[in-house]
Design a protein around this motif. Sequence first.
Motif, mmCIF file in Angstrom:
data_model
loop_
_atom_site.group_PDB
_atom_site.id
_atom_site.type_symbol
_atom_site.label_atom_id
_atom_site.label_comp_id
_atom_site.label_asym_id
_atom_site.label_seq_id
_atom_site.Cartn_x
_atom_site.Cartn_y
_atom_site.Cartn_z
ATOM 1 N N ALA A 288 47.904 41.677 49.524
ATOM 2 C CA ALA A 288 47.369 40.707 50.270
ATOM 3 C C ALA A 288 45.880 40.839 51.199
ATOM 4 O O ALA A 288 45.086 40.886 51.042
ATOM 5 C CB ALA A 288 48.021 39.535 51.088
ATOM 6 N N GLU A 289 46.240 42.545 51.480
ATOM 7 C CA GLU A 289 45.305 43.330 52.414
ATOM 8 C C GLU A 289 43.806 43.644 51.148
ATOM 9 O O GLU A 289 42.846 44.245 51.520
ATOM 10 C CB GLU A 289 45.685 44.602 52.268
ATOM 11 N N GLN A 290 44.058 43.735 50.373
ATOM 12 C CA GLN A 290 43.627 43.863 48.992
ATOM 13 C C GLN A 290 43.039 42.779 47.873
ATOM 14 O O GLN A 290 41.247 42.655 47.066
ATOM 15 C CB GLN A 290 43.534 45.174 47.492
ATOM 16 N N GLY A 291 43.502 41.428 48.371
ATOM 17 C CA GLY A 291 43.631 40.209 48.100
ATOM 18 C C GLY A 291 43.817 39.689 46.234
ATOM 19 O O GLY A 291 42.667 39.119 45.077
ATOM 20 N N VAL A 292 44.929 40.665 46.069
ATOM 21 C CA VAL A 292 45.684 40.367 44.959
ATOM 22 C C VAL A 292 46.965 40.386 45.194
ATOM 23 O O VAL A 292 47.562 40.995 46.027
ATOM 24 C CB VAL A 292 45.907 42.497 44.559
ATOM 25 N N LYS B 198 45.547 37.565 39.866
ATOM 26 C CA LYS B 198 44.009 36.881 41.176
ATOM 27 C C LYS B 198 43.730 38.124 41.852
ATOM 28 O O LYS B 198 44.317 38.077 42.858
ATOM 29 C CB LYS B 198 45.716 35.710 41.534
ATOM 30 N N LEU B 199 42.692 37.767 41.770
ATOM 31 C CA LEU B 199 41.315 38.703 42.820
ATOM 32 C C LEU B 199 41.065 37.388 43.619
ATOM 33 O O LEU B 199 40.316 36.999 43.223
ATOM 34 C CB LEU B 199 40.973 39.817 42.100
ATOM 35 N N ALA B 200 40.753 37.736 45.071
ATOM 36 C CA ALA B 200 40.455 36.924 45.663
ATOM 37 C C ALA B 200 39.481 37.786 47.253
ATOM 38 O O ALA B 200 40.245 38.860 48.054
ATOM 39 C CB ALA B 200 41.111 35.603 46.179
ATOM 40 N N LEU C 41 38.668 34.904 41.043
ATOM 41 C CA LEU C 41 38.883 35.466 39.642
ATOM 42 C C LEU C 41 39.748 35.634 39.228
ATOM 43 O O LEU C 41 41.616 36.195 40.110
ATOM 44 C CB LEU C 41 38.072 36.911 39.565
ATOM 45 N N VAL C 42 40.097 35.055 38.056
ATOM 46 C CA VAL C 42 41.685 35.031 37.250
ATOM 47 C C VAL C 42 42.005 35.970 36.066
ATOM 48 O O VAL C 42 40.796 35.387 35.496
ATOM 49 C CB VAL C 42 42.385 33.727 37.302
ATOM 50 N N LEU C 43 42.468 36.993 36.365
ATOM 51 C CA LEU C 43 42.864 37.783 35.037
ATOM 52 C C LEU C 43 44.206 37.086 34.219
ATOM 53 O O LEU C 43 45.194 37.101 34.961
ATOM 54 C CB LEU C 43 43.016 38.551 35.054
#
Length: 300
Positions: free
Chosen positions: A101-105, A70-72, A55-57
């Motif tokens: 990166a642990e949260q995918g952020v 970015k959240l992945a 998801l890209v904001l």
Amino acid sequence: MAFEPPRRLVRALGETHRDGGAEWLATLPGLIRQAVDLRGLTVERVQAPGGRSSLVLLVRQADGAPAVLKLAPPRARPESERAALVHWNGSGAVRLLDADAEQGVLLLERLHPEMSVRSLPEAKALLEAAGTLRRLWVEPPAWHPFETVAGRTGRQAEAMREGARTDPEAAPLIEAALAAREQLLAAPPEERLLHGTLRQSKILAGERMPWLAVGPDPVVGECAFDLARLVRDRVEDLIAAPSGASITRRRVKRLAESLDLDQERLRGWTLFRAVESGVRARRVGRTQDAELLLEFATWL
């Protein structure tokens, strides 16, 4: 935080996650709120159609500077993307501003998502894309965390063998692709950090450089593996063209020569990657995509 995930992302999650990505999607409002509050960001909007794995904001930082949040999900390997962006440090790729990166952020510099290399005439697009790849192909860091070409394609090869068993019509093409992989891995000419999934739509216009790559799925291996994905860009146009086969062969030759790569190695990796993508598309029900990719592969 209320938001509507782009349909492209929801469809892609349905293909790659057993639960259709429902568990990760359910955590997104909380992840967004936490990431925004921690960094003092203001959300402008969700980028649509967006990507297939994140998801890209579009956001503003506390000082008003534009950025991208970015959240992945873990399956998209955000830690690997973070490590590659740190190593490139903005040379040929989008610059990383902050990460968890642990949260995918990932917080990234903002480029111009409405303007990709794909908007250029084909010959110019290929030239610019090849130039971007040249900047990305650097020595990987010592004790790097990245997957290798041999490891990634090994997993893919297992799924392809299953595809050969269930699809006798495609079996000869699959066997040819698997044989090409074995031969290519026997004597790789170099080891570089690769983007992993570069195509024209993943090269966006920037402010500090004309074109910058986004969305890597980094891997370490030979350069021809990376360039192979670019060979089949605009595959739907190639299939529709009366001389699509000859155009494809000329494209392999031109791209190999422009980057000083072995033409036969590029042809082999293009064959493997096209067949692998075609088999995967068929497995998840994207029949039209599968037919295009497998027809393209017969031209190689």
